[in-house]
Scaffold this motif. Sequence first.
Motif, short mmCIF file in Angstrom:
data_model
loop_
_atom_site.label_atom_id
_atom_site.label_comp_id
_atom_site.label_asym_id
_atom_site.label_seq_id
_atom_site.Cartn_x
_atom_site.Cartn_y
_atom_site.Cartn_z
N LEU A 1 0.83 -1.15 0.01
CA LEU A 1 0.04 -0.12 0.15
C LEU A 1 0.91 1.25 -0.08
O LEU A 1 0.63 2.07 -0.76
CB LEU A 1 -1.07 -0.03 0.89
N VAL A 2 1.99 1.38 0.73
CA VAL A 2 2.85 2.34 0.97
C VAL A 2 3.61 2.53 -0.42
O VAL A 2 3.55 3.69 -0.80
CB VAL A 2 3.89 2.36 1.83
N VAL A 3 4.09 1.58 -1.13
CA VAL A 3 4.50 1.67 -2.43
C VAL A 3 3.57 2.36 -3.56
O VAL A 3 3.93 2.97 -4.16
CB VAL A 3 4.97 0.27 -3.03
N VAL A 4 2.22 1.75 -3.39
CA VAL A 4 1.13 2.27 -4.44
C VAL A 4 1.20 3.77 -3.96
O VAL A 4 1.04 4.77 -5.08
CB VAL A 4 -0.05 1.63 -4.18
N VAL B 1 3.11 5.84 -2.60
CA VAL B 1 4.33 6.73 -2.97
C VAL B 1 4.68 6.74 -4.69
O VAL B 1 4.98 7.97 -5.11
CB VAL B 1 5.74 6.06 -2.54
N SER B 2 4.36 5.65 -5.18
CA SER B 2 4.18 5.64 -6.62
C SER B 2 3.35 6.84 -7.33
O SER B 2 3.67 7.51 -8.28
CB SER B 2 4.16 4.48 -7.29
N ALA B 3 2.07 6.73 -6.91
CA ALA B 3 1.24 7.52 -7.55
C ALA B 3 1.64 9.16 -7.10
O ALA B 3 1.36 9.81 -7.93
CB ALA B 3 -0.43 7.00 -6.77
N THR B 4 1.96 9.31 -5.82
CA THR B 4 2.29 10.77 -5.49
C THR B 4 3.59 11.23 -6.40
O THR B 4 3.44 12.28 -7.03
CB THR B 4 2.91 10.78 -4.16
N ASN B 5 4.52 10.18 -6.68
CA ASN B 5 5.50 10.79 -7.53
C ASN B 5 5.04 11.00 -9.04
O ASN B 5 5.45 11.79 -9.71
CB ASN B 5 6.68 9.58 -7.66
N ALA B 6 4.20 10.13 -9.66
CA ALA B 6 3.52 10.33 -10.90
C ALA B 6 2.83 11.44 -10.97
O ALA B 6 2.77 12.40 -11.83
CB ALA B 6 2.79 9.09 -11.22
N TRP C 1 12.05 1.67 -4.87
CA TRP C 1 12.96 0.31 -5.36
C TRP C 1 13.09 -0.37 -3.80
O TRP C 1 13.28 -1.68 -3.65
CB TRP C 1 14.08 0.74 -5.89
N TYR C 2 13.60 0.56 -2.89
CA TYR C 2 13.77 -0.20 -1.69
C TYR C 2 12.86 -0.98 -0.99
O TYR C 2 12.98 -1.99 -0.51
CB TYR C 2 14.33 0.92 -0.62
N MET C 3 11.65 -0.35 -1.00
CA MET C 3 10.41 -0.95 -0.41
C MET C 3 9.89 -1.96 -1.08
O MET C 3 9.45 -3.16 -0.54
CB MET C 3 9.27 0.10 -0.44
N PHE C 4 10.09 -2.20 -2.45
CA PHE C 4 9.78 -3.25 -3.21
C PHE C 4 10.92 -4.41 -3.26
O PHE C 4 10.34 -5.52 -2.75
CB PHE C 4 9.81 -3.05 -4.81
N GLY C 5 12.19 -4.03 -2.88
CA GLY C 5 13.10 -5.31 -2.23
C GLY C 5 12.74 -5.69 -1.09
O GLY C 5 12.92 -7.06 -0.98
N ALA C 6 12.39 -4.70 -0.17
CA ALA C 6 11.71 -5.44 1.23
C ALA C 6 10.89 -6.30 1.06
O ALA C 6 10.62 -7.35 1.54
CB ALA C 6 11.42 -4.25 2.01
N ILE C 7 9.73 -6.00 0.25
CA ILE C 7 8.59 -6.83 0.20
C ILE C 7 9.07 -8.26 -0.51
O ILE C 7 8.81 -9.32 -0.01
CB ILE C 7 7.29 -6.16 -0.97
N PHE C 8 9.56 -8.18 -1.42
CA PHE C 8 10.36 -9.55 -2.16
C PHE C 8 11.26 -10.23 -1.28
O PHE C 8 11.04 -11.37 -1.03
CB PHE C 8 11.05 -9.10 -3.48
N LEU C 9 12.26 -9.69 -0.48
CA LEU C 9 13.00 -10.56 0.15
C LEU C 9 12.43 -10.96 1.53
O LEU C 9 12.74 -12.08 2.24
CB LEU C 9 14.39 -9.63 0.52
N LEU C 10 11.96 -9.96 2.28
CA LEU C 10 11.67 -10.49 3.69
C LEU C 10 9.99 -11.10 3.51
O LEU C 10 9.93 -11.92 4.73
CB LEU C 10 11.14 -8.84 4.62
N CYS C 11 9.49 -11.25 2.47
CA CYS C 11 8.46 -12.26 2.55
C CYS C 11 8.84 -13.67 1.87
O CYS C 11 7.73 -14.38 1.47
CB CYS C 11 7.20 -11.70 1.69
N ALA C 12 10.07 -13.62 1.36
CA ALA C 12 10.30 -15.22 0.87
C ALA C 12 10.03 -16.17 1.81
O ALA C 12 9.41 -17.17 1.44
CB ALA C 12 11.72 -15.14 0.41
N GLY C 13 10.44 -16.17 3.22
CA GLY C 13 10.10 -16.99 4.05
C GLY C 13 8.82 -17.25 4.32
O GLY C 13 8.06 -18.53 4.34
N TYR C 14 7.86 -16.27 4.27
CA TYR C 14 6.41 -16.39 4.47
C TYR C 14 5.87 -16.84 3.36
O TYR C 14 4.85 -17.88 3.47
CB TYR C 14 5.65 -15.01 4.55
N THR C 15 6.29 -16.81 2.12
CA THR C 15 5.82 -17.25 0.98
C THR C 15 6.28 -19.08 1.14
O THR C 15 4.99 -19.75 0.32
CB THR C 15 6.63 -16.73 -0.40
N LEU C 16 7.50 -19.27 1.29
CA LEU C 16 7.45 -20.64 1.58
C LEU C 16 6.72 -21.45 2.53
O LEU C 16 6.19 -22.57 2.44
CB LEU C 16 9.06 -20.78 2.06
#
Length: 208
Positions: A27-30, A32-37, A55-70
């Motif tokens: 939600l935060v990424v959305v 921030v992205s919309a505000t930037n646009a 980019w940092y937040m997208f990386g955090a979502i991808f990396l920190l949720c890897a264990g949760y996804t497994l």
Amino acid sequence: MKSLLALSRLIDTVNRCLGRAVTWLILVVVVVSATNAVVRKFFNVSSNAWLELQWYMFGAIFLLCAGYTLLKNEHVRVDVVAQRLSRRTQIKIEIFGILFFLLPASVLIAYLSWFMFADSWVTQEYSSNSGGLIRWPAKLLIPVGFFFLIAAGISHLIKCIAFLTGDGPDPMEKLSEKSAEALLAEEIAREAAERDAAARHTGTTTGH
């Protein structure tokens, strides 16, 4: 085995809490992205810092949720052949994959990325882009994310062994937690059923 299963439950609880918390970053990424646009479109103003924050937040979502996804058994598996085998054979293949692919690769990446983070921390590395952000928080996400993935892999390994020894349920079954979309659909269906029931009751009362 009871102690190992207790450790597995602890790891799962930590990954579940972390995963659910980090998903709010979407939600935060959305936002921030919309505000930037909007700012770039209407005010002709752009900021590398805000772009890199996305980019940092997208990386955090991808990396920190890897264990949760497994934990939720949502990682992609190419199981065209395995799905034709017995469940016990599938579990044995799963154990082989964890021991010889998932854990070694994750440990290696976590180990190497830690030194990359340490170097960035010592030098207080900043982005090469004008107005960019400091780099070490983004690089720290890599070893931390793989640490939680390693923990999830160990937990999954314990559950696989417990299944083979008859001490635990099938670890390959996906968790039955309902998504927000499914819950919303159920709520809409329930309200529609209540309206239909109320309309039928009104019609019956009017007929009498």
